[in-house]
Each structure stands twice: as structure tokens, then as C-alpha cells.
Design an enzyme around this catalytic site. Sequence first.
Site, PDB file in Angstrom:
ATOM      1  N   ASP A   1      47.477  58.163  30.709  1.00 55.15           N
ATOM      2  CA  ASP A   1      46.997  57.904  29.594  1.00 55.15           C
ATOM      3  C   ASP A   1      46.809  56.411  29.730  1.00 55.15           C
ATOM      4  OD1 ASP A   1      47.928  57.203  26.813  1.00 55.15           O
ATOM      5  OD2 ASP A   1      50.146  56.163  27.505  1.00 55.15           O
TER       6      ASP A   1
ATOM      7  N   ASP B   1      44.178  56.859  21.362  1.00 53.86           N
ATOM      8  CA  ASP B   1      45.947  56.897  22.782  1.00 53.86           C
ATOM      9  C   ASP B   1      45.954  58.414  23.072  1.00 53.86           C
ATOM     10  OD1 ASP B   1      48.052  57.157  23.589  1.00 53.86           O
ATOM     11  OD2 ASP B   1      49.299  57.159  21.937  1.00 53.86           O
TER      12      ASP B   1
END
Length: 513
Positions: free
Chosen positions: A325, A107
Site C-alpha cells: 500500500d 493511494d
Amino acid sequence: MRVFRGAGALIFVLCCVISPAERVSGGFPVTLSLERSIPLNGNTGLEELKAWDRARHGRILQSYESGGGGGVVDFPVDGSADPFAVGLYFTRVKLGSPPKEFYVQIDSGSDILWVNCDSCNGCPTSSGLGIPLQFFNPGTSPSAKAIYCSDQVCAAAIQTAEASCSSQASQCTYQFQYGDGSGTSGYFVSDVFYFDTVIGESVTANSSAPLIFGCSNYQSGDLTKPDRAVDGILGLGQHQLSMVSQLAMKGIAPRIFSHCLKGRENGGGILVLGEIVEPGIVYSPLVPGQPHYNLNLQSIAVNGQILSIDPTVFATSRNRGTIVDSGTTLAYLAEEAYGPFVNALTASVSPTVRSFTSKGNQCFLITSSVGELFPPVSLNFEGGASLVLKPEDYLLSGGYVEGAAIWCIGFQKVDGQGITILGDLVLKDKIFVYDLTRQRLGWANYDCSLSVNVSLASGKDEFINAGQLSVSSSQLASLNQLIVVGAAALAAHLLLLVLINGLALACIKTIIV
């Protein structure tokens, strides 16, 4: 992967020559495997993917509102190219004494590494991914240390809203809330983080470094569901407590990481703590002072034509901006940009292509290649860097109807928000370099099943998606020189001891054996 039979002797020599101040051996770049976190059953729907992304975006928006040496680690990579059957990537990390393996999501949109801990309320005990879930117990790891509110690292984390404290004498805690109401909370601990460092031509040595991470003792919402459960999350953000920042502050890793996510066939990919070097990589500066990897998106072009969108729509402010992201499955456009984008794509295709709306998404029925019918899209960033998207980078395949293929626009609208998020739909089949030192982000189209070059202080290492590694001749020569010098120094030291004790022949024989 080739392995020297004499690896043990080589490692012994190097360990005697090099004496690091901390519990660290080897260096970086570090390569971690990438795997998808949504079950590969082919039944995951678009709404489920959007709901999964919304959970992540709640964390991103919350952050805005709060203001808030050589060697590699290489793991096998798994995943899927179908966005309806896959989700976030995950890798394996080893923590504690003795080391225990945990599966954690990759992440780049968060900063903290956290794993499920014993006595966790709501933590899943099984996973639909077919992986064994583990629980970390700091009480059974003699190397584990509690992080208290009086520690300087806790005070710094409080400033970025990643930690909280009730008193100076209490443990440093955290609480992360996601957009769908799910969340996790726990406390910070420090323990040994393990990785296998490649120090020569496929010669590996066990390496370790102390790392601060979160110990989750409560979870709620989707995090409790076993269908895509893993052991935690590996945050690769810029803040002090991210793994990248911690290892860089110890001087054992660069403040740069890269990934190449394979979108075709069976998927997979590479994540490297280091810089992938490839001709054609273009860079755009990161927006300073932001908690995420924000870029200045200046315009969007469809088939070479700049869309009529006010540039201020993409400007970074409190709840606006463009974020890269890897933890987001799809891609999202600011509300004011979504309409012009969809309209331009629809108008650019042949009138023979039938278009229709399905659950609010613009879709098309086609009988030939999407590459022949749909135009290229260019996202133009500050510094003249453009991210050129092929049709497969903005369309999702939805199966077939009466011999015609269904393709839908994969970009989603963020209702009531001016945020643009570039997730895996856009990032796949490209090299992405997150350069924290020079505060820039770079990319280039790439076949992620091929090898990639990763820069080191003295040259390049080559990493192959299948997990193979080769070292350049200049590096190998330097390594051999170090081994010769180290061996000579070790031999002289042993000889001195031998002469003193009168055991020369016995000791030399033992070393040779």
C-alpha cells in the site's frame, strides 16, 4: 524537455488521420508526479505517522469485513526522504470543462478518485502544504453528468461496497469511513479527465477521456484539518471505478501501473500507467479475489536465517494477509510475527550497541554506519521472489544524543490483527510494478532519481525523474512514417477541395504559413 516548434502542425496532422470513437487522444503509459502529503516541517512524530496510517487501515480492514497505445503524461515530482517530515504522496489531475486542477493523494489501497465539491460540509479551505485548494462544481461544467442508481456502473460499485443507493431514480452515492472516525461521503459524477500525451520526441498534445469520480460533499475527522489537506484521493485499486480500470476498459491504457519512490535527499518519484522494465525485477502472484494488492508472504529472514514464525500467520483470510500500500507511511507486521522479528534484529547487532525502548518502539544508539551494524532482512514471497531490505528500509532515523545516532525499528505491530502492510518505509528506492492483467506484482531495488524504461507496444520510452523524456529510434521512425502517410492523405484531400472550389493557391499558402 525539448519541444518541437512545429508541434501544432504535427498534432493537426495526427488528429486528421486518427479518429477515435471516444473523446480520447493519445495513449499510454501515463506518468503522474508524486508528492508527499504531510508537511515538510520536520516536526511530524512517529505517533502522528502511526495515527495517520491507522486511519487508512480502518478502510482496508473495512473492505475485508464487507467482503467487499503510446504516450505519456509527465509532471514534476516533489517530496522528502525523511519519514518524520513526510507522509503520503500526491499528484495533480485536471477535471471538468474548462479544466480545473486538483491535488489528490496517490493511494494504491483504495479504488475511487474523489475530490472536494462545492457546498461541502467540513471540507478544508486551506492547506499547510502551501497548495491552493479547489472545489469542483458539476453545475458549472457543461460536460459533467450525474451517475444514477439505474446506471450499470453504479450497480457494479454497490457489489464491491463502493456505492449505495436509496432508489433507482436517485443519484449513486458513496461513504468511506476511516479507522480514526474520519470519513467522507458524496455522489458520483462523470466528467472529462485531462492529461498531456507525449506523442513524439518531447512533443505533447492535450488529451482527454471521460472519467467517473466522486464528488465529496461531507468530511469529518482528520480530513477536515488543514495541516495536510489536499483536494481528494486518487485510488489506484483493481475495482471497476479506479482510474486504471476505467481507462483500461476504454482501451486507452494498459491494466498495469508502476512507481519508483525516491527515499534519499529531497525525495520525489515517478508513477506510470504502464510497465517499468528493468533487469532484475522479480514477480510474485497477487492473491486472487482480494480487494487490495495482497501477496503471499511465506517467511522472513534476518541475516539469512529464517525466523521461527508459523507460515499460517501470513496466510490471507478475512482479516489477515499481506498488503502492498503506497498510501501507508510506515510498515506493519502481524502481531504474531512482530516479536520474533524485533528479537532477531536486536540479537543480531553487536553487544556494544546500546538498545532501549521509546514509546513502545525498539531503538538503538550507534556511533557508526547502520549498514555496518545491522543485517539485511528478506521478505520471501510465493514464486521465489524475495524483497531484500537494507537497514534503512526497516529502521527510522531519530536524530542524535551526545554524538550518537538514534535509530528505531520502523515496523509497527498491528495489535490484535493478523494483517501485514508494506508502506513507503519498505517501498522507497525500489521499482514496483502492479500488473493487473497478469495478476502479479514485481519489484527491484533502484535509484529512483535515475531514468526508468517504460514498455510500449512497439518499444520503450525513457522517463527521467526530472520530467525529461526520450523516445526510441524505432518508435520515432514509426511516428515519422505515420506523419508522412497522414500528411499525404491530408494533402490529397485538400487538393481535391481546392480543385473543386478553385482556391488551390490560397489554401496551400495558408497551410504553409
